[in-house]
Every structure is written in structure tokens, then in C-alpha cells.
Design a protein around this motif. Structure first.
Motif, short mmCIF file in Angstrom:
data_model
loop_
_atom_site.label_atom_id
_atom_site.label_comp_id
_atom_site.label_asym_id
_atom_site.label_seq_id
_atom_site.Cartn_x
_atom_site.Cartn_y
_atom_site.Cartn_z
N ILE A 29 0.94 -1.11 -0.10
CA ILE A 29 0.18 0.06 -0.07
C ILE A 29 1.01 1.09 0.07
O ILE A 29 1.88 1.55 0.71
N ASP A 30 0.62 2.10 -0.76
CA ASP A 30 1.21 3.69 -0.66
C ASP A 30 1.38 4.11 0.72
O ASP A 30 0.21 4.03 1.42
N ASP A 31 2.12 4.98 1.05
CA ASP A 31 2.13 5.49 2.18
C ASP A 31 1.21 6.38 2.49
O ASP A 31 0.79 6.74 3.79
N ASP A 32 0.70 7.14 1.51
CA ASP A 32 -0.06 8.34 1.93
C ASP A 32 -1.41 7.76 1.53
O ASP A 32 -2.62 8.73 1.42
N ALA A 33 -2.03 6.54 1.16
CA ALA A 33 -3.30 6.11 1.24
C ALA A 33 -4.09 5.91 2.28
O ALA A 33 -3.48 5.74 3.25
N SER A 34 -5.35 6.31 1.90
CA SER A 34 -6.15 6.68 3.36
C SER A 34 -7.88 6.56 2.56
O SER A 34 -7.87 6.86 1.32
N VAL A 35 -8.66 5.82 3.40
CA VAL A 35 -10.08 5.92 2.86
C VAL A 35 -10.95 5.81 4.34
O VAL A 35 -10.62 5.30 5.37
N ALA A 75 -2.67 4.27 5.78
CA ALA A 75 -1.65 3.24 5.47
C ALA A 75 -0.49 3.23 6.71
O ALA A 75 0.13 2.42 7.06
N LYS A 142 -6.14 -4.00 6.67
CA LYS A 142 -5.32 -3.34 5.51
C LYS A 142 -5.90 -3.82 4.29
O LYS A 142 -5.72 -3.20 3.16
N LEU A 145 -8.28 -1.25 2.60
CA LEU A 145 -7.44 -0.23 2.41
C LEU A 145 -6.74 -0.45 0.74
O LEU A 145 -6.75 0.33 0.00
N ALA A 146 -6.26 -1.42 0.95
CA ALA A 146 -5.62 -2.26 -0.46
C ALA A 146 -6.57 -2.32 -1.60
O ALA A 146 -6.14 -2.17 -2.96
N GLU A 149 -10.02 0.72 -4.36
CA GLU A 149 -10.26 1.11 -5.54
C GLU A 149 -10.98 0.24 -6.15
O GLU A 149 -12.02 0.26 -6.98
#
Length: 436
Positions: A29-35, A75, A142, A145-146, A149
Motif C-alpha cells: 500500500i502507498d504510504d499516503d493511502a487512506s479511505v 497506511a 489493511k 485499504l489495499a 479502488e
């Protein structure tokens, strides 16, 4: 990739390649990913049919998400929740712990959760002296989050399919209403034609229509009923134009209609039973050929699950060169014929008729039998019959003899193509269906 995130379950639970793949994906997961945790949960509820999870499993997931203290899944956080089964039961409206364990296993196998078990299988967290969590054992969120999309895309597709299905049902309802009212009007006004047979055709379309149809079944029924409505309207239009009074104000001229309206139905039934039977000459001379026909293609949307149909049609109807059914409807009923088209596909009637010639030879149908079918049914409908015979080739001993029998029955007005197509569409509906 951080391989220290790969864990295996406690006890007798086994690890699978799919579980390892889910953990590896979650580690990337990208470090700046969030939802937002509740937005992703709502998307999961929409996409539930595509993910193969039950509403009870989603209830357990909702309880798990509620134990995560923040409103967003980021993330940079551990994203591990560690409630006991008793706590989960209280949050899940008293669901039994055995049921909770079963649905947790479903969520893990679906790739929506990852187990991070401790040495003894217990769920807990170690905290520092400052009260912060150093290490936690339980379930990792996680994967949500992963796959955020992917889940959102699946939810959008399900919503689009639902809207499309609703529109198709609305069109079907309107078309059914139109057909019923048009038939009722024709009967009340004494319009020429075998309207009782048209009613039978209408009933046949929805004979096996279920309460909860699939999109494919709804589409097939809509095509059939629209085809019937079009032919009814064409027939009524021809009668209205024929019965329209003269526009010359200096002449007291009106269209002369048959003084014996019932005699048409009687002669039509008589002709359907015996060819060459005597009939009232007034009926044959006063009624135009197109009026004596309900564009006989309307009778093609027929009844019964068997191939073939004994209908009430006159010799005039039998001799009429019938319009072909919609190509999409034919291809929906007869799928195997596509393999014989140019490049393994059929995009036009020309392609279908060319494929039918190849299939005719494969099935052992003689050229004379096929030529006779083309002369009686029309080339498009003859190709359609060949495609239907190909679908049922394993149940037919002699394809050539069967085609000659159908052609002979069609010439006598005892066979219509619609029931054959509708029966095959229903048969396809019980087998393998197209995705989406």
C-alpha cells in the motif's frame, strides 16, 4: 516488499496461496493511502454479489470496523483490531459466537481481512508505558485499504446493472400494457385478424417468466414482446388506412367493410384445419392480404417449451414470407452457431446465413431440404431453424428429416418459429449464463 508482515494462522487453520497473496498486496500500500472506513463499508455492501459474501458476514465486518478508533483507514497505522468473540457478539446484535467464527473465516478467505494471530491464538495488544500500542494481534483491516479502488469499481458496476435492470423492467411493463390494450381494442372494434391467437402468443412469452428474472431473461422477453407489439401496430395501421373514408366532400363515398365480420374468423379456422376447404368468396375478395395477416411474424413469439407449434393460421398466413426475428434474439437463443461464422463471430444476417450453409452440411441436411425451407420460411428464418437444430443436435436423430417436417408444418400453418427461439432462450437461462 516488507516480508515481515507475512503471518500464518494459529492452530489447525491452514494457509493458502490466496492468503499469502492478500498479505503481500496489503504490504504494498502507498504510504499516503487512506479511505473513510464507513464509505468503503458501504461500497462493500453494494459490491456484495460480486465478492461472494453474505449479509451476515458483512454484519460481522461492520462490528469489527466499529472497534477501530479512527474514522479513516490510513497506511501509516497498524489497522489491527482485536476484540474478543464475546465483544463482537454484542456489537453484532447478539450473534452466536460459533456463527461469528464461521463468518470471520469467510471474510478471511474472501481477502477482506488478514489474521495476525499471537503465539497462543489470543487477540490482544501490548502497550508502552505511555499507553500507546506497540504490537497488536487480531484482524488486520489493511486489505480494505489495499482493495478500496477495486471495491469502489465493483460497487459502481453493480449499481449500473441495477439501474439498467430497472429500466428494462419499466420498458417491459409499458410494452406489456400496450400489447394487452391493443388486443382489447382490436377485439372490441371487431378488427380483422385472429386476435385470440395473438393473445396466446402474448401468454406464451411470459409462460415461464420467473418472479426474479435475470437480465438476460428480461432482455429476451422484452425483445419478444416489442416484436409482437410492432407487428400488432403494423396490422392495425394497415386496417385504419384501408378503412379511412374518402376526403372528397362532393361524394358521399365511404369504405365498404365486410357485412359479416365473424365470417373471417370462421374461414381462417376452417383453412387452418383443412387445406383447400371451401370458404365464403366475399371473405377472400374483400379482405386485403396484409389484413388477413398479423404480419405472421407476430405468431413467431410463440408458446410451449417444445420445438414446433400447432397454431391457428390460414393458408394465406402460411404462404406469407415472414420477417426475420431480431438477430440479437436469435444469437441469444443459438450460441453454438457463432463458432461457424467468419472469424468465429456473427455480426449480420449475411454471416448467419453463411454459417447455416456450413452447419447444414455438418448436420447432413440435403441441399434440397434446405432450399425448400428457404422457399417456405424465408432465408433468414431457415438459417434460424438450422441454428436451433444445431443447439439440439444431440436430441435429434435425423436433422434433415426434422427440417423437412418443420417446413411441411410451416406450409400448412402449423408451425411458428417463435416458440423454438423462446424455448431455447429459457434452456440457456438454466445453464451457463454470460457474466455481467
Amino acid at each position: 516488499m516488507q516480508l515481515d508482515h507475512i503471518t500464518t494462522p494459529f492452530g489447525r487453520r491452514t494457509v493458502t496461496y490466496a492468503m499469502l497473496a492478500d498479505q503481500m498486496t496489503a504490504a504494498e500500500i502507498d504510504d499516503d493511502a487512506s479511505v473513510d472506513k464507513w464509505k468503503i463499508y458501504q461500497a462493500l455492501c453494494e459490491a456484495r454479489p460480486r465478492l461472494g459474501i453474505t449479509d451476515r458476514a458483512l454484519a460481522v465486518l461492520s462490528a469489527l470496523i466499529s472497534f477501530y478508533p479512527k474514522s479513516e483507514l490510513a497506511a501509516g497505522d497498524s489497522l489491527i483490531v482485536f476484540p474478543s468473540n464475546a465483544q463482537l457478539s454484542r456489537r453484532a446484535n447478539g450473534m452466536a459466537e460459533q456463527t461469528i467464527r464461521r463468518h470471520l473465516a469467510v471474510l478471511v478467505s474472501s481477502g477482506l481481512l488478514i489474521r495476525k494471530d499471537s503465539a497462543n491464538g489470543k487477540r490482544f495488544a501490548r502497550r508502552s508505558r505511555a499507553g500507546e500500542i506497540d504490537e497488536a494481534f487480531g484482524f488486520s483491516l489493511k486489505p480494505l485499504l489495499a482493495r478500496a479502488e477495486e471495491i469502489a469499481q465493483l460497487a459502481a458496476e453493480v449499481e449500473a446493472e441495477r439501474l439498467h435492470m430497472r429500466r428494462m423492467k419499466e420498458r417491459l411493463t409499458i410494452c406489456r400494457r400496450d400489447v394487452l390494450k391493443l388486443i382489447e381494442t382490436a377485439l372490441e372494434e371487431g378488427a380483422a385478424g385472429d386476435w385470440l391467437a395473438v393473445q396466446d402468443e402474448y401468454r406464451a412469452i411470459f409462460a415461464d417468466y420467473p418472479r426474479k428474472p435475470t437480465l438476460e431473461m428480461t432482455t429476451a422477453a422484452l425483445e419478444a414482446i416489442e416484436f409482437l407489439r410492432e407487428n400488432i401496430l403494423n396490422h392495425l395501421e394497415s386496417q385504419i388506412k384501408t378503412a379511412k373514408p374518402s376526403g372528397n366532400a362532393h361524394e358521399d363515398e365511404r369504405h365498404k367493410q365486410n357485412s359479416k365480420p365473424d365470417s373471417f374468423f370462421e374461414s381462417e379456422l376452417r383453412l387452418g384445419k383443412k387445406r383447400g376447404a371451401d370458404c365464403d368468396p366475399v371473405d377472400r375478395n374483400d379482405v386485403e392480404p396484409e389484413i388477413m395477416d398479423i404480419k405472421s411474424t407476430a405468431s413467431g413469439v410463440g408458446q410451449g417449451a417444445a420445438i414446433g407449434h400447432s397454431g391457428r393460421q390460414s393458408d394465406n398466413l402460411a404462404g406469407f414470407v415472414r420477417q426475420p426475428f431480431p438477430l440479437g434474439m436469435v444469437l441469444s437463443a443459438c450460441r453454438e452457431i457463432r463458432d461457424y461464422g467468419p472469424g468465429g463471430a456473427i455480426s449480420s444476417w449475411r454471416d448467419l446465413m453463411g454459417a447455416a450453409v456450413v452447419v447444414r452440411s455438418t448436420l447432413g441436411v440435403s441441399p434440397s431440404a434446405y432450399e425448400e425451407a428457404c422457399a417456405i420460411l424465408g432465408p433468414e428464418n431457415a438459417a434460424t431453424v438450422i441454428a436451433c437444430i444445431l443447439e439440439r443436435a444431440g436430441h435429434i436423430n435425423s436433422a434433415g428429416g426434422y427440417l423437412r417436417d418443420l417446413t411441411s408444418r410451416a406450409e400448412r400453418g402449423e408451425f411458428s418459429l417463435g416458440p423454438m427461439l423462446m424455448a431455447q432462450i429459457r434452456a440457456n437461462g438454466t445453464g451457463e449464463r454470460r457474466a455481467g
